[in-house]
Write an enzyme that holds these catalytic residues in place. Structure first.
Site, mmCIF file in Angstrom:
data_model
loop_
_atom_site.group_PDB
_atom_site.id
_atom_site.type_symbol
_atom_site.label_atom_id
_atom_site.label_comp_id
_atom_site.label_asym_id
_atom_site.label_seq_id
_atom_site.Cartn_x
_atom_site.Cartn_y
_atom_site.Cartn_z
ATOM 1 N N SER A 64 8.720 3.838 -6.287
ATOM 2 C CA SER A 64 7.506 3.119 -6.682
ATOM 3 C C SER A 64 7.551 1.738 -6.034
ATOM 4 O O SER A 64 8.631 1.182 -5.804
ATOM 5 C CB SER A 64 7.416 2.981 -8.207
ATOM 6 O OG SER A 64 6.140 2.481 -8.594
ATOM 7 N N SER A 65 6.370 1.211 -5.732
ATOM 8 C CA SER A 65 6.327 -0.083 -5.060
ATOM 9 C C SER A 65 5.006 -0.778 -5.336
ATOM 10 O O SER A 65 4.038 -0.167 -5.794
ATOM 11 C CB SER A 65 6.508 0.082 -3.549
ATOM 12 O OG SER A 65 5.406 0.768 -2.983
ATOM 13 N N SER A 66 4.983 -2.077 -5.035
ATOM 14 C CA SER A 66 3.747 -2.844 -5.013
ATOM 15 C C SER A 66 3.284 -2.872 -3.563
ATOM 16 O O SER A 66 3.931 -3.465 -2.704
ATOM 17 C CB SER A 66 3.992 -4.272 -5.527
ATOM 18 O OG SER A 66 2.814 -5.045 -5.436
ATOM 19 N N LEU B 248 6.546 -4.206 -1.717
ATOM 20 C CA LEU B 248 7.761 -4.577 -2.420
ATOM 21 C C LEU B 248 8.187 -3.418 -3.314
ATOM 22 O O LEU B 248 7.435 -2.997 -4.199
ATOM 23 C CB LEU B 248 7.532 -5.839 -3.249
ATOM 24 C CG LEU B 248 7.100 -7.079 -2.439
ATOM 25 C CD1 LEU B 248 6.770 -8.230 -3.373
ATOM 26 C CD2 LEU B 248 8.182 -7.483 -1.446
#
Length: 374
Positions: free
Chosen positions: A97-99, A74
């Site tokens: 940036s991500s999860s 995500l």
């Protein structure tokens, strides 16, 4: 479904896929609420958008909670500073940036092979979700996590605190590690790296493990597990699976800038066409031959041309195909496509072994990657 039910479903899904393999990590995923690390929302790709557009999904959106527990990466930041709460509508910029998808997170944590009492250094805190899983497994005092982006680190610190975790969070260049907490038993990087910096090897105890995704500017990458030796080197193998991460920011490729005159240079029939990079393993091998090259497709003279350009050296190659035949034109101080053809041909002559059989040795920051018979 509520978040506890969604966590149970996620655990079952990750176990069924083979990513979640041991009870300590199963307990961690069961206990850590991923949605707490996504309170700021996430970006969802807009279907059919060209170029790719992103739209925010915030906690007041009915899709948000279930989205947090999908086995999917995500996006949480775009263009270096923009977070979901900043946007009304859509944005067409690159994610920064991500999860990471939970399946990949737990697969890497399992592959890290930690044990009770191990001290771990994490490169790339991100949302803090993987940091929280390690804190649950090992204890807060055993986890140090470095994040280059101060705002990202601050959001992670808040989320970790909400969940009751207080690891050692550092804002800085993760490629330099964090020597004040060394030596570490395990080092894990949640970003793509061009090589393994010497600092990370120095800060890992002999016999310790470094788990990193080795990548390049042709964007073929593989997860590598390395063992650190007494002489300051590290060696190991790839684990397979075609894993991709955003590159560490200090190692992003330079802008292409003004392109060279592609009508100059030496022209000749190509032994291998540019379409070989459509195959992941072949592209990985090609990348070993031209680690500084970037690829871009151009429409010129009523045809598609594939440009491979090393900005720093000025070397370039452009290829185009017609009727199953490929032509190459090359210029600059070295011949990029000649090097790629030679490396790919040697790999194929050895039987095109899978990357899991490649051998990696890192000495003085440079990885040497070979394969049986190559």
């Amino acid at each position: 479904m509520n978040d506890k039910e969604l966590r149970v479903r996620l655990v079952e899904r990750l176990a069924d896929s083979g990513h979640l393999r041991t009870m300590p990590w199963r307990e961690a995923v069961s206990a850590v609420p991923r949605h707490e690390f996504l309170r700021g929302g996430f970006f969802q790709q807009v279907d059919g958008s060209t170029p790719t557009a992103w739209a925010p999904v915030m906690p007041d959106d009915p899709r948000w909670l279930e989205g947090c527990y999908e086995d999917a990466s995500l996006v949480t930041q775009i263009a270096g500073t923009i977070v979901p709460g900043d946007i009304r509508g859509e944005i067409m910029r690159a994610p920064t940036s991500s999860s990471t998808m939970p399946g990949l997170v737990v697969r890497m944590l399992e592959d890290l092979e930690v044990d009770d009492g191990h001290r771990v250094l994490e490169i790339g805190t991100g949302t803090g979700y993987s940091t929280a899983l390690m804190c649950h497994r090992l204890g807060d005092d055993m986890v140090t996590s470095v994040e280059v982006d101060e705002s990202v680190s601050t959001r992670a610190r808040i989320a970790l605190g909400q969940c009751g975790f207080t690891p050692n969070l550092i804002v800085g260049d993760g490629l330099a590690g964090y020597k004040d907490g060394a030596p570490y038993d395990r080092v894990i990087a949640t970003c793509g790296l061009l090589t393994v910096p010497g600092e990370l090897i120095e800060q890992t105890r002999p016999g310790g493990t470094i788990l990193v995704t080795l990548c390049g500017w042709l964007y073929a990458s593989e997860l590598a597990r390395l063992t650190v030796h007494e002489d300051g080197t590290a060696s190991g193998r790839f684990l397979g699976g075609q894993i991709s991460f955003m590159l560490a920011r200090p190692q992003l490729p330079p802008p292409l800038g003004l392109l060279p005159d592609l009508d100059e240079g030496d022209e000749h029939p190509a032994l291998i066409g540019a379409d070989v990079i459509n195959d992941w393993n072949t592209r990985f091998v090609a990348q070993l031959a031209a680690p500084g090259a970037q690829h871009v497709s151009l429409n010129r003279d009523d045809r598609t041309e594939h440009l491979f350009l090393d900005v720093d050296s000025g070397a370039w190659a452009v290829l185009w195909g017609k009727g199953g035949q490929w032509t190459a034109r090359q210029g600059g101080p070295s011949r990029i496509w000649d090097a790629i053809e030679a490396r790919v041909s040697r790999w194929r002559a050895a039987g095109a072994p899978p990357v899991e059989r490649f051998q990696i040795v890192v000495n003085a920051d440079r990885p040497s990657i070979t394969w049986p018979g190559g």
